[in-house]
Design a protein around this motif. Structure first.
Motif, PDB file in Angstrom:
ATOM      1  N   GLY A 275      -0.932  89.791 -20.386  1.00 53.34           N
ATOM      2  CA  GLY A 275      -0.352  88.668 -21.095  1.00 53.34           C
ATOM      3  C   GLY A 275      -0.904  87.335 -20.626  1.00 53.34           C
ATOM      4  N   SER A 276      -0.141  86.288 -20.827  1.00 54.46           N
ATOM      5  CA  SER A 276      -0.606  84.945 -20.506  1.00 54.46           C
ATOM      6  C   SER A 276      -0.706  84.698 -19.011  1.00 54.46           C
ATOM      7  N   GLN A 277      -0.108  85.569 -18.194  1.00 55.31           N
ATOM      8  CA  GLN A 277      -0.229  85.413 -16.739  1.00 55.31           C
ATOM      9  C   GLN A 277      -1.655  85.682 -16.265  1.00 55.31           C
ATOM     10  N   GLY A 278      -2.475  86.266 -17.118  1.00 49.08           N
ATOM     11  CA  GLY A 278      -3.849  86.550 -16.741  1.00 49.08           C
ATOM     12  C   GLY A 278      -4.803  85.401 -16.982  1.00 49.08           C
ATOM     13  N   THR A 279      -4.282  84.229 -17.267  1.00 49.08           N
ATOM     14  CA  THR A 279      -5.124  83.052 -17.461  1.00 49.08           C
ATOM     15  C   THR A 279      -5.088  82.164 -16.223  1.00 49.08           C
ATOM     16  N   GLY A 280      -6.025  81.239 -16.142  1.00 43.42           N
ATOM     17  CA  GLY A 280      -6.074  80.328 -15.007  1.00 43.42           C
ATOM     18  C   GLY A 280      -4.859  79.410 -14.968  1.00 43.42           C
ATOM     19  N   HIS A 281      -4.549  78.892 -13.787  1.00 43.22           N
ATOM     20  CA  HIS A 281      -3.340  78.082 -13.649  1.00 43.22           C
ATOM     21  C   HIS A 281      -3.585  76.592 -13.888  1.00 43.22           C
ATOM     22  N   GLY A 282      -4.792  76.186 -14.228  1.00 46.63           N
ATOM     23  CA  GLY A 282      -5.055  74.769 -14.407  1.00 46.63           C
ATOM     24  C   GLY A 282      -5.148  74.068 -13.058  1.00 46.63           C
ATOM     25  N   TRP A 283      -5.189  72.740 -13.111  1.00 44.91           N
ATOM     26  CA  TRP A 283      -5.352  71.981 -11.874  1.00 44.91           C
ATOM     27  C   TRP A 283      -4.043  71.800 -11.122  1.00 44.91           C
ATOM     28  N   SER A 284      -2.934  71.787 -11.815  1.00 46.25           N
ATOM     29  CA  SER A 284      -1.645  71.553 -11.145  1.00 46.25           C
ATOM     30  C   SER A 284      -0.981  72.874 -10.778  1.00 46.25           C
ATOM     31  N   VAL A 285      -0.370  72.907  -9.616  1.00 50.07           N
ATOM     32  CA  VAL A 285       0.382  74.074  -9.155  1.00 50.07           C
ATOM     33  C   VAL A 285       1.738  73.603  -8.623  1.00 50.07           C
ATOM     34  N   PRO A 286       2.778  74.432  -8.744  1.00 50.81           N
ATOM     35  CA  PRO A 286       4.118  74.038  -8.289  1.00 50.81           C
ATOM     36  C   PRO A 286       4.249  74.138  -6.771  1.00 50.81           C
TER      37      PRO A 286
END
Length: 510
Positions: A275-286
């Protein structure tokens, strides 16, 4: 969007889900044999075989590089040994002859401890940056370059040693720096490649290459040192790393979408199940949510604790075999390698069993991770402690070392892959975080061991094993209490939450 006949295991957890891990329902799962994802695991296996070969060879080669553990021969002759020396004087382990022209050095125990730990000082620095960048861009480049650059630096080891221990220390730090991206990059790649019900077996198969690499390196290093001289060890391992990187860059892609030889059936199966969890997390992380995450801290603390004993055996076992049991160099390498055979087999088997337990819903993901962690860490620590009661018995000592590492392999399907359970999208970055903390024992444990064993006595080594046992037990208890296999809320995007709510409304109306 995930097709209606598949409920992605990485979707946001429904309210009534105990573990937040609904299982995939799909009858058209492509076979694993000869699949692209399985071939990737095999190539990673050999990659980490090289990685650990580059890391471990130094611990055995150091025995041959050092002419004696005491730079003052006149004092060494008066030394009292806890265990009896072999009857044939030429077979004693205190001095290893090298072929003509091969230099040897007089580095004391403390210097050797610093050299053994040097790798991990550099290794600490690139874990989190490597994980962050791998999760954003993909792990192929960072894993491949990490292995290749470490291999090239390994070829320079004999030159650095000839310049002095400080130069060698600096080179080992730099090797650790370049290799630090490899494991986070692996986790970032599996976040995009591993279907959730195959995670345990794929991750344990690829990661067990490190165990196999340690086995092969320890097994062959002693023989190479005695026949060709210790510099040949670094030339062989460095050359193998360069060769592997060629295959890696030719045959591997960052994700199923960009792989040129994958079938449509396998690509759809992987992408739909992740699903969508298999995509990159972008530049921001929590970052704040991660900092406050109890399950993440449980992984961090447990890996630090279990790695303490692992790194002691990885870096200092050959020294123990030499100083205490007086094995010759070739026997030293073989017996130091023996414990890793069982660990390799148990690690791969544990991954298969863990997946079956999750797939058949025998236990939740959380329960499976805790069971495999406790079953690997606690008995492994107990057998390490048992070494303190074997005295000078060669057979019992080797047996307990072997059992400790063999049973410890069970935890490969436990805490050591838990990052991808709690936050697949950030798995590479999380592994960078946990591995950064988990590498601290690799830097500190050899130095502490060097100070404990300054007099080369059994008493000093007993302190080493007692401390390791206690630290291991603490880590196992912490994970049993605070560990989790549930997808964390901070790892779920707003789009995924909205999609999950839509799916739940549809199921209720149906």
């Amino acid at each position: 969007m995930t097709p209606p006949d598949i409920y992605c295991i990485n979707s946001a957890a429904p309210d009534d889900s105990e573990d937040g891990e609904p299982l995939i329902s799909n009858d058209t799962v492509p076979p694993q044999c000869c699949s692209v994802r399985f071939n990737l695991a095999i190539l990673m296996f050999f990659g980490f075989c090289v990685v650990y070969g580059l890391r471990v060879n130094f611990s055995v080669a150091l025995v041959a590089m050092v002419n004696t553990t005491d730079p003052k021969p006149e004092l060494n002759r008066s030394r009292v040994y806890d265990c009896p020396l072999p009857s044939v004087k030429e077979n004693t382990s205190q001095t290893f002859s090298q072929p003509d022209g091969i230099p040897q050095y007089t580095w004391e125990s403390e210097t050797q401890g610093w050299l053994l730990g040097a790798f991990f000082f550099g290794y600490l620095c690139t874990q989190m940056p490597g994980g962050y960048l791998s999760s954003h861009y993909g792990g192929k480049f960072f894993l491949g370059v990490g292995v290749l650059s470490t291999a090239v630096l390994t070829l320079l080891t004999p030159l650095a040693a000839s310049w002095g221990s400080r130069w060698l220390f600096a080179l080992r730090v730099l090797e650790g720096f370049t290799e630090g991206t490899t494991f986070p990059a692996m986790m970032a790649m599996w976040a995009r490649w591993a279907p959730p019900l195959e995670r345990s077996r794929l991750l344990t198969l690829s990661g067990s290459g490190g165990t196999f690499g340690a086995f092969v390196s320890l097994l062959l290093t002693g023989y190479i040192c005695q026949t060709l001289g210790w510099p040949a060890v670094f030339y062989c391992c460095g050359g193998a790393g360069c060769l592997w990187s060629v295959f890696w860059f030719i045959f591997v892609a960052d994700d199923p979408h960009t792989h040129r030889r994958i079938s449509k059936q396998e690509r759809d199966y992987i992408t739909n199940s992740i699903g969508s969890q298999g995509t990159g997390h972008g530049w921001s992380v929590p970052l704040l949510a991660m900092l406050l995450s109890v399950p993440l801290w449980a992984i961090i603390i447990t890996q630090m604790c279990s790695n303490w004993s692992y790194y002691i055996l990885l870096t200092s076992l050959p020294t123990y075999m030499t100083d205490i049991l007086h094995f010759d160099l070739q026997s030293n390498g073989f017996l130091s390698a023996l414990p890793y055979v069982g660990s390799l087999l148990v690690s791969v088997l544990s991954g298969i069993v863990a997946d079956k337990l999750i797939e058949r819903q025998v236990f939740t993901v959380t329960t499976v991770r805790k069971i495999f962690t406790l079953a690997g860490v606690l008995p492994g620590a107990a057998f390490l402690m048992a070494v303190n009661y074997t005295g000078c018995s060669h057979i019992m000592t080797v047996t307990f070392f072997t059992l400790s590492l063999t049973i410890g392999g069970i935890s490969s399907a436990g805490v050591f892959m838990n990052q991808i359970d709690i936050a697949p999208r950030y798995a590479g970055f999380l592994l960078g975080i946990t591995n950064t903390f988990g590498t601290i024992p690799g830097a500190v444990a050899p130095i502490v061991t060097g100070y404990f064993t300054e007099d080369h006595s059994l008493t000093g080594w007993k302190k080493v094993f007692w401390v390791a046992t206690g630290i291991n037990a603490v880590g196992a208890v912490i994970f049993a209490i605070f560990g989790s296999g549930k997808l964390q809320q901070w790892a779920v995007t707003e789009e995924e939450r909205a999609e999950a709510k839509t799916q739940r409304r549809s199921s209720v109306s149906a």
